[in-house]
Design an enzyme around this catalytic site. Structure first.
Site, PDB file in Angstrom:
ATOM      1  N   ASP A   1      -5.887 -10.228  -5.921  1.00 43.54           N
ATOM      2  CA  ASP A   1      -6.231  -8.815  -5.853  1.00 43.54           C
ATOM      3  C   ASP A   1      -5.173  -7.938  -6.510  1.00 43.54           C
ATOM      4  O   ASP A   1      -5.490  -6.895  -7.097  1.00 43.54           O
ATOM      5  CB  ASP A   1      -6.410  -8.390  -4.393  1.00 43.54           C
ATOM      6  CG  ASP A   1      -7.611  -9.066  -3.744  1.00 43.54           C
ATOM      7  OD1 ASP A   1      -8.453  -9.614  -4.480  1.00 43.54           O
ATOM      8  OD2 ASP A   1      -7.705  -9.043  -2.502  1.00 43.54           O
ATOM      9  N   GLY A   2      -3.911  -8.349  -6.421  1.00 45.81           N
ATOM     10  CA  GLY A   2      -2.830  -7.573  -7.034  1.00 45.81           C
ATOM     11  C   GLY A   2      -2.967  -7.456  -8.531  1.00 45.81           C
ATOM     12  O   GLY A   2      -2.519  -6.470  -9.134  1.00 45.81           O
TER      13      GLY A   2
ATOM     14  N   ASN B   1      -6.167   1.469  -4.298  1.00 44.79           N
ATOM     15  CA  ASN B   1      -6.233   1.089  -2.886  1.00 44.79           C
ATOM     16  C   ASN B   1      -5.833   2.226  -1.961  1.00 44.79           C
ATOM     17  O   ASN B   1      -6.668   2.786  -1.272  1.00 44.79           O
ATOM     18  CB  ASN B   1      -5.346  -0.126  -2.604  1.00 44.79           C
ATOM     19  CG  ASN B   1      -6.143  -1.410  -2.511  1.00 44.79           C
ATOM     20  OD1 ASN B   1      -7.363  -1.416  -2.661  1.00 44.79           O
ATOM     21  ND2 ASN B   1      -5.471  -2.509  -2.259  1.00 44.79           N
TER      22      ASN B   1
END
Length: 380
Positions: A125-126, A221
């Site tokens: 996800d990073g 995010n």
């Protein structure tokens, strides 16, 4: 305010007047998320490949993908210069002929926003969060392969990458528009504080504007404001459209997108929100109050966070876990929904992909099933 998502049909349609009365009849049209499709105006020719730096497990997938894109699909491949500086890549003579065809760039120097048709991420996800940070305005569609640990935002498996990439190039894919936050950090007395740090003395010319610094970020995010290394409670004021709505006293506060609702926010007790929902989440971190619950506000509002006048210490802020910096008295953080979402390519469609991630990554509502009553049990 801008419209975050583009709809194929209007949200609200004015129907024709009824013959029997003069009242207008309004009818809601809510778009099916599955109808959001990737459409190319012309066939894509360039692709940005993002790989987690110095991860040995990604070397072979990276090389296979780049060979496929350059040799088979005849595409222009963009790669970060620091990726090619990895000895495992630079010392590979067999791969050298491929790397010579790459277009390279540095994230802090070169603007490639108008050169790339779509993005392929290899990692977790990073990697997708990092891809978002490279584009401060329009973001190309992103195809994310699950080669990391969690993989909530990376729906594609690498085993069948060739057919999946072909589908994307042909435009046969659904997308979800992941809204971002536009964040503006205004630092008061910035020049004064910077000179104090470097020289140990305060040097100022008395010009107020010259001592103010404004920096802007696009956040996928969350924005996290916390107490940093201090042992005191964080004490920050939260404004909504210019009105003070509350003072946060606790470890801090999280302002997140629906995409970020399944990250730090859910660990702090927030609800999980589908990325198609236009909203901003406000979640306190360990509040010193039994009644401070997470809330959801409309995407169009403007939030502002400042240190309270009687705060005992400074606060710290980070953006998607990066660019961490101190917030002092007089500084402000302004947050609203960005006009530039991240078009994330789906494996199936926005709804099925999201519930699949909830089940596979977070084990949502996993419980051993209750046994059915037997005929003997029913008698009691």
């Amino acid at each position: 305010m801008c419209t975050v998502m583009k709809f194929n049909q209007s949200v609200l349609q004015d129907m024709s007047d009824n013959n029997n009365n003069d009242n207008k009849v309004w009818k809601w049209h809510i778009q099916d998320p599955a109808s959001q499709k990737l459409t190319w105006n012309k066939p894509p020719k360039s692709v940005l490949v993002i790989k987690k730096i110095r991860d040995a497990s990604l070397l072979q997938p990276f090389k296979e993908l780049c060979i496929f894109l350059t040799e088979v699909k005849d595409m222009i491949v963009y790669v970060e210069k620091k990726v090619l500086e990895d000895p495992a890549i630079s010392d590979d003579e067999n791969f050298g002929a491929i790397t010579e065809k790459f277009c390279t760039f540095r994230d802090d120097l070169d603007d490639i926003s108008n050169r790339v048709d779509f993005i392929i991420c290899l990692g977790g996800d990073g990697t997708l969060l990092y891809a978002s940070s490279l584009f401060q305005e329009s973001v190309p569609p992103v195809m994310a392969f699950h080669l990391g640990s969690l993989g909530f935002l990376t729906p594609f498996k690498f085993d069948t990458y060739q057919s999946q990439v072909d589908q994307v190039i042909e435009g046969n894919a659904a997308i979800v528009l992941r809204s971002r936050l536009k964040v503006r950090v205004l630092k008061e007395n910035w020049e004064k504080k910077a000179r104090l740090d470097e020289k140990g003395i305060i040097l100022t010319n008395g010009d107020t504007e010259s001592r103010r610094k404004s920096v802007q970020y696009q956040v996928l995010n969350e924005v996290v404001v916390d107490r940093g290394p201090s042992s005191y409670l964080s004490n920050v004021d939260l404004f909504l459209d210019g009105h003070l709505i509350t003072t946060v006293q606790g470890d801090g506060v999280i302002v997140s997108t629906p995409t970020g609702s399944t990250a730090y926010a859910v660990a702090a007790g927030a609800s999980m929100i589908h990325p198609n929902v236009p909203a901003i989440m406000i979640t306190p971190i360990c509040p010193h109050s039994l009644s401070f619950r997470p809330i959801v506000v409309p995407a169009g509002v403007e939030l502002k966070i400042m240190l309270s006048r009687d705060a005992r210490n400074t606060a710290w802020v980070s953006f998607d876990g990066r660019k961490r910096q101190e917030i002092c008295h007089g500084d402000s953080i302004t947050i609203t929904t960005s006009c530039f979402p991240v078009p994330s390519i789906c494996f199936r469609d926005p709804v099925n992909d999201w519930f699949e991630s909830l089940a596979q990554c977070l084990h949502w509502n996993v419980r051993k099933k209750q046994n059915q009553l037997s005929s003997e049990d029913e008698e009691f």
